[in-house]
Scaffold this motif. Structure first.
Motif, PDB file in Angstrom:
ATOM      1  N   THR A 266      63.966 -20.043  43.411  1.00  0.00           N
ATOM      2  CA  THR A 266      63.858 -21.073  44.232  1.00  0.00           C
ATOM      3  C   THR A 266      64.721 -22.280  43.765  1.00  0.00           C
ATOM      4  O   THR A 266      65.476 -22.924  43.938  1.00  0.00           O
ATOM      5  CB  THR A 266      62.657 -21.491  44.934  1.00  0.00           C
TER       6      THR A 266
ATOM      7  N   SER B 172      62.515 -17.678  48.339  1.00  0.00           N
ATOM      8  CA  SER B 172      63.331 -18.611  47.584  1.00  0.00           C
ATOM      9  C   SER B 172      64.386 -19.342  48.525  1.00  0.00           C
ATOM     10  O   SER B 172      64.883 -19.960  48.082  1.00  0.00           O
ATOM     11  CB  SER B 172      63.933 -17.796  46.420  1.00  0.00           C
TER      12      SER B 172
ATOM     13  N   THR C 164      60.300 -15.403  42.443  1.00  0.00           N
ATOM     14  CA  THR C 164      60.703 -16.442  43.529  1.00  0.00           C
ATOM     15  C   THR C 164      60.850 -17.766  43.367  1.00  0.00           C
ATOM     16  O   THR C 164      61.692 -18.685  43.645  1.00  0.00           O
ATOM     17  CB  THR C 164      59.599 -16.014  44.826  1.00  0.00           C
TER      18      THR C 164
END
Length: 324
Positions: free
Chosen positions: A254, A204, A250
């Motif tokens: 992100t 991320s 993730t």
């Protein structure tokens, strides 16, 4: 000098060559979709991604359900995230909402594919100026004489498939192919055989540079960005294997770290095997109907099943009014 002259001759001759059916399809649907985007004077919602977006969502249906102008700009994931996002910028303006539905593998860095290099060299050489320096040679000499000869020979064979035809794409960029009559026994067998995607090793804190730059550009130019999970065939591993929980977390982290709203859950956009067309990312008409309704609901919770919130002839509200 010889190399320079040959390159110049090649680049002049290449746009006049006959492309493969695949390249011609990408160019033709881009032209139709971008014409639709350019025609809309006010704020609009633009769906951006590869073919999971193209086959998975109906801009017309979503527009009816949320009461907004929507264009489907989905094309071919083989073009890569860098190109898809760069091309998307050309038809976004202040007040628009870009909904990114990038296939999972596009969130990972990778070199330009043969599809991307061939398409850019034949149809969009202006992109080369914005490409990474190390990738420029790949785009300049993007298609070899052998591949061009192969495409020329291919074009002598009549194209008979009901899929990947420009005439099945609407003026809003929606795919209409994929009825039950067009789904063969081989397609149905393939739908049962697809394995889960690879659990990508994403981080991320290291988003794809082209995604970061696209989001920064959008924020600076008054374009609203949202991320939605791409339609994909569902598999039990996505719920039971902790690697996929980590992957989905993730991806959410992100985009939220880039100040991008993430819409819904991955499972909201899992397709059933009976909703697949010809790959694990492509919905048939039945799947497209359900995926579009799901996207309408997460875009605007007031949307109802297939029921427009505005009457015929009503003034479509601005995207900002719907997506504050």
């Amino acid at each position: 000098m010889v190399v320079i002259v040959l390159t110049a001759v090649w680049d002049i001759a290449l746009p006049r060559a006959r492309p493969s059916y695949e390249m011609a399809w990408i160019q033709a649907i881009y032209a139709r979709k971008e014409t639709a985007a350019a025609r809309i004077a006010g704020p609009k919602v633009v769906l951006i991604g590869g073919s999971a977006n193209h086959f998975g969502f109906s801009a017309e249906q979503i527009g009816r359900e949320i009461g907004a102008h929507v264009v489907n700009l989905g094309t071919h994931a083989g073009l890569g995230a860098d190109y898809i996002l760069a091309r998307g910028k050309r038809f976004l303006k202040r007040g628009d909402t870009a909904v990114l539905a990038l296939e999972y593998h596009l969130l990972q860095a990778s070199p330009p594919t043969d599809i991307a290099s061939s398409f850019v060299s034949m149809f969009d050489p202006r992109y080369i100026a914005a490409a990474k320096a190390a990738e420029i040679p790949r785009f300049v000499w993007g298609i070899s004489p052998q591949r061009l000869l192969s495409a020329t020979v291919q074009r002598t064979i009549p194209y008979t498939s009901p899929l990947y035809r420009t005439e099945t794409v609407t003026e809003l960029g929606d795919e209409t192919a994929g009825s039950n009559e067009e789904i063969t026994l081989a397609m149905r067998a393939a739908a049962r055989s697809y394995t889960p995607i690879q659990p990508l090793g994403l981080r991320s804190d290291r988003p794809l540079p082209s995604i970061s730059s696209f989001v920064q550009w959008a924020h600076a130019n008054g374009v609203i960005i949202k991320y939605v999970w791409p339609p994909i065939v569902g598999r039990s591993a996505y719920a039971t294997d902790p690697r996929y929980s980590e992957l989905f977390s993730t991806i959410r982290d992100t985009f939220e770290g880039l100040a991008v709203t993430v819409l819904g859950q991955p499972s909201d956009f899992f397709l059933g095997e009976d909703e697949l067309l010809d790959t694990f990312y492509h919905a048939n008409q039945r799947g497209r109907l359900r995926m579009s309704n799901q996207l309408a609901r997460v875009l605007d919770p007031r949307a109802k099943d297939g029921e427009p919130r505005i009457g015929a002839g009503a003034v479509v509200p601005s995207a900002r009014a719907i997506f504050p």
